[in-house]
Design a protein around this motif. Structure first.
Motif, PDB file in Angstrom:
ATOM      1  N   ALA A  23       0.837  -1.190   0.000  1.00  0.00           N
ATOM      2  CA  ALA A  23       0.000   0.000   0.000  1.00  0.00           C
ATOM      3  C   ALA A  23       0.876   1.246   0.000  1.00  0.00           C
ATOM      4  O   ALA A  23       2.011   1.232   0.474  1.00  0.00           O
ATOM      5  CB  ALA A  23      -0.908   0.000   1.219  1.00  0.00           C
ATOM      6  N   ASP A  40       0.623   4.670   7.003  1.00  0.00           N
ATOM      7  CA  ASP A  40       0.421   3.512   6.139  1.00  0.00           C
ATOM      8  C   ASP A  40      -1.044   3.497   5.716  1.00  0.00           C
ATOM      9  O   ASP A  40      -1.940   3.353   6.557  1.00  0.00           O
ATOM     10  CB  ASP A  40       0.775   2.229   6.877  1.00  0.00           C
ATOM     11  N   ALA A  42      -2.872   1.386   4.085  1.00  0.00           N
ATOM     12  CA  ALA A  42      -3.613   0.133   4.254  1.00  0.00           C
ATOM     13  C   ALA A  42      -4.185   0.007   5.666  1.00  0.00           C
ATOM     14  O   ALA A  42      -5.342  -0.382   5.847  1.00  0.00           O
ATOM     15  CB  ALA A  42      -2.716  -1.058   3.945  1.00  0.00           C
ATOM     16  N   SER A  43      -3.392   0.361   6.670  1.00  0.00           N
ATOM     17  CA  SER A  43      -3.815   0.194   8.063  1.00  0.00           C
ATOM     18  C   SER A  43      -4.357   1.471   8.688  1.00  0.00           C
ATOM     19  O   SER A  43      -5.057   1.418   9.706  1.00  0.00           O
ATOM     20  CB  SER A  43      -2.640  -0.312   8.903  1.00  0.00           C
ATOM     21  N   THR A 287      -6.517   3.779  -4.445  1.00  0.00           N
ATOM     22  CA  THR A 287      -7.023   3.125  -3.241  1.00  0.00           C
ATOM     23  C   THR A 287      -8.523   3.323  -3.053  1.00  0.00           C
ATOM     24  O   THR A 287      -9.124   2.673  -2.191  1.00  0.00           O
ATOM     25  CB  THR A 287      -6.322   3.662  -1.977  1.00  0.00           C
TER      26      THR A 287
END
Length: 328
Positions: A23, A40, A42-43, A287
């Motif tokens: 990501a 980050d 993604a998280s 994303t």
């Protein structure tokens, strides 16, 4: 190891033989908190913090992901009798992997926003109190050119071919086109009253302009330099970006506590209430997410582009989120 190499090494091989890419990382300047953070995507977790920057607002990343360049809203008084263009503010060169400021570049006047040329050689900073832009040579780490554009320059776009830049002048309702080969103003385009943030259409034939105090978004033809359409959005507009579909604009209205998704073809608007005062916003490419900061609270709302709902909230360590840079 560069961020690009980290990205390549971050490929995870699945049993089916398919690959999943790491990501992207979003870098966010926190203004009055005097730091830049890495998130980050993604998280949604903060994975790094960079101190040693004073009131960072504008931020760009070099195309290879090796460096971040942060502008500052802080300037020091010019000594009595010194020339008006005496450097009294800074740009900060941050190395994300090493985790610290690598260099400081003196500039004249505080910086609002920044842009970078596609080859990564030059950073353009807008200096509202100086009526123009500075151009920093990243090889030599110094300003090599200043260009007058108009009163209170705010935001800059650079074309994908690196030949032209466009600067909004919020003080006189114009956009200055810069010939990058010559580093000079080649013409003036219309915008709308009090233009600030800008974004290109995917084909770069149109510039969309957020007109802060007017509460409108202007559609400007790059070819003719004329406003072709005006969309009424709300009060005290700020953030502006275009979605992954290439037609939906995301616009924040600070005074109305709302985020608007504007279909630029039909003119239809969807409204999402965000409080307090949605501020800067940036699409995180590929994303489906838009990051929206608050000017009154240390938080980032994560908004899904398609469902137009808040899917997460990132609590910031302090300050307020400004111009985000993304490294894939």
């Amino acid at each position: 190891m560069s961020h690009l190499n980290q990205y390549i090494l971050g490929l995870v091989c699945l049993g089916s033989g398919m690959f999943s890419f790491a990501a992207p990382t979003a870098y966010i300047p926190l203004g009055t908190a005097n730091e830049v953070i890495a998130v980050d995507v993604a998280s949604g977790k903060i994975i790094q913090r960079y101190s040693g920057v004073e009131n960072p607002h504008g931020l760009v990343a070099t195309p290879d992901g090796e460096y971040l360049v942060a502008g500052s809203l802080k300037e020091t008084p010019i000594p009595t009798g010194a020339p008006s263009d005496t450097p009294n503010s800074k740009l900060y060169i941050i190395h994300p992997e090493h985790g610290h400021v690598m260099a400081e570049i003196p500039v004249s006047g505080w910086t609002h926003h920044e842009a970078i040329t596609p080859d990564g050689k030059f950073v353009i900073s807008t200096h509202p109190t100086r009526g123009g832009i500075s151009v920093v040579d990243l090889i030599k780490n110094k300003v090599f050119k200043t260009i007058k554009t108009g009163p209170a320059p705010n935001y800059t776009l650079v074309t994908k071919d690196g030949k032209r830049a466009f600067v909004s002048n919020s003080g006189n309702g114009t956009i200055s086109e810069i010939n990058i080969a010559k580093w000079e103003v080649s013409r003036s385009l219309e915008s709308g009253p009090s233009p600030e943030h800008l974004v290109f259409s995917p084909d770069e034939k149109t510039i969309y302009v957020a007109n802060d105090r007017a509460g409108t978004v202007s559609k400007v033809s790059v070819q003719s330099g004329k406003v072709e359409r005006t969309y009424k959005i709300g009060n005290r507009l700020h953030g502006l970006d275009i979605g992954d579909d290439g037609k939906t604009l995301f616009v924040s209205s600070r005074a109305d506590d709302k985020l608007v998704a504007l279909d630029t073809i039909t003119g239809e608007q969807r409204v999402l209430t965000l409080s307090p005062e949605p501020y800067h916003l940036d699409k995180i490419p590929g994303t489906g997410k838009v990051y929206v900061s608050s000017s009154k609270a240390p938080k980032i709302w994560v908004v899904d582009q398609k469902t137009f709902t808040v899917t997460d909230t990132i609590q910031l360590p302090g300050g307020e989120g400004h111009q985000i840079a993304v490294i894939k």
